[in-house]
Design a protein around this motif. Structure first.
Motif, PDB file in Angstrom:
ATOM      1  N   TYR A 105       0.846  -1.196   0.000  1.00 46.44           N
ATOM      2  CA  TYR A 105       0.000   0.000   0.000  1.00 46.44           C
ATOM      3  C   TYR A 105       0.884   1.251   0.000  1.00 46.44           C
ATOM      4  O   TYR A 105       2.044   1.218   0.443  1.00 46.44           O
ATOM      5  CB  TYR A 105      -0.919   0.023   1.220  1.00 46.44           C
ATOM      6  N   TYR A 150       0.865   5.225   1.373  1.00 46.53           N
ATOM      7  CA  TYR A 150       0.235   6.107   2.350  1.00 46.53           C
ATOM      8  C   TYR A 150       0.697   7.531   2.060  1.00 46.53           C
ATOM      9  O   TYR A 150       1.888   7.790   1.864  1.00 46.53           O
ATOM     10  CB  TYR A 150       0.629   5.697   3.764  1.00 46.53           C
ATOM     11  N   ILE A 155      -4.957   6.105   1.740  1.00 50.35           N
ATOM     12  CA  ILE A 155      -4.319   4.800   1.661  1.00 50.35           C
ATOM     13  C   ILE A 155      -4.693   4.193   0.323  1.00 50.35           C
ATOM     14  O   ILE A 155      -5.881   4.057  -0.002  1.00 50.35           O
ATOM     15  CB  ILE A 155      -4.755   3.888   2.817  1.00 50.35           C
ATOM     16  N   VAL A 182       5.190   4.566   8.734  1.00 46.46           N
ATOM     17  CA  VAL A 182       4.455   3.305   8.690  1.00 46.46           C
ATOM     18  C   VAL A 182       5.383   2.200   9.162  1.00 46.46           C
ATOM     19  O   VAL A 182       6.561   2.146   8.798  1.00 46.46           O
ATOM     20  CB  VAL A 182       3.900   3.014   7.275  1.00 46.46           C
ATOM     21  N   LEU A 212       0.353   2.986  11.686  1.00 45.04           N
ATOM     22  CA  LEU A 212       0.541   4.171  10.845  1.00 45.04           C
ATOM     23  C   LEU A 212       0.535   5.387  11.760  1.00 45.04           C
ATOM     24  O   LEU A 212      -0.364   5.548  12.595  1.00 45.04           O
ATOM     25  CB  LEU A 212      -0.581   4.293   9.810  1.00 45.04           C
ATOM     26  N   LYS A 229      -6.752  -2.138   6.156  1.00 46.70           N
ATOM     27  CA  LYS A 229      -6.338  -0.900   5.484  1.00 46.70           C
ATOM     28  C   LYS A 229      -7.529  -0.048   5.075  1.00 46.70           C
ATOM     29  O   LYS A 229      -7.417   1.169   4.938  1.00 46.70           O
ATOM     30  CB  LYS A 229      -5.501  -1.228   4.233  1.00 46.70           C
TER      31      LYS A 229
END
Length: 708
Positions: A213, A215, A224, A251, A256, A294
């Motif tokens: 992912y 961020y 995200i 992260v 996070l 997420k």
């Protein structure tokens, strides 16, 4: 006596007075940055004074400079001087804390090289302490602030006696890996990390990835984005904020961390008392999320620390947040009982409206500092939401910060108010030990000049190295010079290389193990190579002069160094006018330092013209570098000769020590028809996951195959 005779006598007296005044104030003077009252200093205190003219070292004797203890006995000090600076070093074991108060005396018999005596003598009274003192009570804290308020109310320049100084505030091991802190991690994915200074010490950024992912914090929101599979990149979550402006994040696994500015209103029990001009206060806020899912990040904890955000670092499970707080000490004039302690909020203790403050005995003040503000440091365990945060506050702010896994260093510059901004007298360095939640003051030291940024500092094998510029590059009366200092573990200077590149200033620095590199500039770009293998005998091995300058230096391998900055040219002026330096495009240089006595610019690449710029010129986190993948990528904006937008996006280069630079890709999110920059289309970061590059702008993430 008639009227004419009286008038004539008065005119003569006036002329004599004027000439006497001019004569007296044309004499050399010493700048005293230590205030007027008795001081409390650490036992290893090094006093530094600037003289307005170059000093006659022969006049610095035991009779013109000396220190006495409370019994009037002389103390064995060491006096050192360079050009117009006088340094008084303490006894080898420091000042005996039981023998104060001490008196440091400078006689008016000290002379300049022109034979002129200084205007008047100076006496500094001080007591010595082994450790930083704490304020212990509200009364003591307010007394400290009241004294500094009186100093503020005085003229910042004094035409009589001594002008006091005023202060203002704005690698573990060498980065010898090819990625220089941009590690490739994870069992399932290979991905880039933020370009950092010290291995194992993460730095917050606007974009991060965990290999699956991406961020991002931008425009008061957290997003995200699912990055895999590459054919189906999609945003899976967005968090929007009110009264909170996020600008950086970390992260780590399923945690996070979002950092930003927070504003709270004075209300109820949270008010300090007194009438505030603006009924709000600024805090740096940390929000910790559980991102196991997420698509639905869960807020676990929020911590706010009053003050202006300076910087942060992350080591293992701990995030260290540093702020500078400028309390409104002017309110003391109306309310002597006001509580000026820093405030913080932690939702671990309940409702987020409850504001706490450190105990008075946990607030320390840096002796002899004239700072009117706090430096606050907190340590937060981002994995254990039940662990109390650790907070420490120091009266005296920090400016630049360097941190490795054991120590944190901050700097406080002291300026001479009678000179320009660049007339820095010296910089104080404060060292703290770091171990999880424990933050403890170690010692302080002083170096001449000012630092450029965090890359001007480095700790290696227990020694601290620092590069500074002293003076103003554009002041021909007192031209600048550049210095490199090496300090021991107690921040005592053990060796120096001084007076480099007079008339220039440092534009970039990098320490790499036993080597150091400094770039200075005014009209050409000297790259200095230092041998630092012997901390007691550093030396310049080689020097290279080329047009332009490098704002940032990045290691490629043990024999090559990458410079990123601007190309320049000298443009002739009119008759009688000095040529001026004109920036002429963004420049990338590959320096060959295999022979440190003869560094060469092996290859260079110039992009755009004088209107071109890149965030990498001032922010090292804008760089994506990986030697194995042959990637050197950065955002950039270029204009044509008519001042119209030519390109807005990111460039991806390859670097080969034998072939030079190869442009692999040009990435843009902007329409080709755009004549001006678009904030939404500006690429902020480039990262990689496996064999794809991801270009991130405020409103878009694009993917690009690594095919070279």
């Amino acid at each position: 006596m008639n009227k004419k005779a009286i008038i004539f006598s008065l005119l003569v007296a006036l002329v004599v007075t004027i000439f006497g005044y001019i004569y007296y104030y044309s004499k050399p003077y010493v700048v005293n940055g230590y205030g007027n009252g008795p001081l409390i200093v650490l036992s290893n205190k090094k006093f530094v004074f600037n003289v307005s003219e170059e000093i006659d070292e022969q006049s610095l004797t035991d009779e013109t400079i000396f220190v006495t203890n409370k019994n009037g006995e002389r103390v064995p000090i060491t006096v050192d001087s360079t050009s117009n600076t006088i340094s008084i070093l303490p006894p080898s074991n420091g000042y005996d804390i039981d023998m104060g108060p001490y008196k440091l005396k400078l006689s008016n018999k000290i002379k300049s090289i022109n034979g002129e005596k200084i205007r008047s003598g100076l006496e500094v009274v001080f007591d010595a302490k082994e450790n930083l003192p704490s304020v212990t009570s509200k009364k003591e804290l307010n007394q400290l602030f009241s004294q500094r308020l009186k100093e503020l109310q005085k003229e910042t320049k004094s035409f009589f006696g001594w002008a006091r100084g005023e202060t203002f505030t704005s690698s573990d091991e060498a980065m010898d890996s090819s990625d220089s802190g941009m590690a490739m991690s994870g069992a399932e994915a290979e991905y880039s990390e933020t370009n950092i200074q010290v291995t194992g010490v993460d730095e917050a950024d606007i974009v991060k990835t965990d290999g699956s992912y991406i961020y991002q914090v931008i425009d008061n929101r957290l997003t995200i984005t699912k990055a895999q599979p590459v054919e189906n990149v999609e945003k899976v979550a967005e968090v929007r904020y009110q009264n909170f402006s996020p600008f950086q994040l970390y992260v780590d696994g399923n945690r996070l961390v979002v950092i930003g500015n927070d504003w709270k209103s004075y209300a109820g029990n949270n008010a300090r008392g007194g009438m505030a001009i603006l009924p709000i206060y600024e805090s740096a806020k940390v929000i910790i999320y559980d991102i196991t899912n997420k698509e639905e990040p869960v807020e676990l904890r929020a911590v706010s620390l009053e003050g202006h955000y300076l910087t942060s670092r992350k080591i293992d499970d701990y995030v260290y947040l540093i702020t500078n707080l400028y309390p409104n000490i002017w309110e003391l004039s109306e309310n002597s009982e006001i509580d000026l302690r820093p405030r913080y909020m932690d939702t671990i203790s309940g409702a987020d409206t409850k504001i706490s403050q450190p105990e008075y005995e946990d607030i320390y003040y840096i002796p002899e500092s004239n700072e009117n503000n706090f430096m606050n440091i907190i340590a937060i365990n981002i994995k254990d939401s039940t662990e109390e945060i650790s907070t420490v506050s120091y009266l005296g702010s920090g400016q630049e910060l360097y941190m490795n896994r054991e120590h944190l260093y901050t700097t406080v510059p002291t300026y001479n108010v009678e000179d320009s901004f660049y007339g820095t007298m010296h910089t104080d360095i404060y060292k703290f030990s770091i171990n999880g939640p424990n933050i403890e003051f170690v010692n302080t030291g002083t170096v001449d000049g000012r630092l450029l940024n965090q890359f001007s500092m480095d700790e290696h094998n227990g020694y601290f190295r620092v590069a500074t510029t002293k003076g103003d590059a554009w002041d021909e009366r007192s031209p600048s010079s550049n210095n490199l200092f090496i300090l021991d573990d107690q921040l005592n200077i053990i060796s120096t290389v001084e007076d480099l590149a007079r008339g220039e200033r440092i534009y970039s620095a990098r320490f790499m193990g036993d080597k150091g590199y400094i770039v200075t500039f005014k009209e050409v770009d000297p790259l200095f190579v230092f041998d630092l293998s012997d901390p007691y005998g550093p030396k310049v091995l080689g020097e290279l002069k080329i047009p332009g300058f490098s704002n940032y230096l990045h290691p490629y391998d043990e024999n090559h160094l990458i410079g990123f900055g601007h190309h320049t040219r000298l443009e002739k002026g009119e008759i009688g006018v000095q040529p001026r330096v004109v920036q002429d495009g963004v420049k990338i240089s590959l320096f060959d330092v295999s022979d440190p006595t003869n560094p060469t610019e092996k290859f260079s690449e110039i992009v755009g013209n004088e209107f071109s710029y890149s965030p990498l010129n001032h922010d090292h986190k804008a760089l994506l570098f990986n030697k194995e993948k042959d990637i050197f990528a950065f955002p950039i904006t270029t204009y044509n000769e008519r001042g119209l937008l030519q390109f807005q996006g990111a460039l991806v280069y390859g670097i080969d020590p034998k072939k030079g630079f190869t442009l692999h890709d040009e990435i843009t999110h902007a329409e080709k028809t755009n004549s001006y920059e678009s904030w939404e289309d500006g690429i902020l970061r480039v990262l990689y996951i496996n064999d794809y590059l991801y270009a991130v702008s405020p409103n878009k993430i694009s993917t690009h195959k690594i095919s070279w």
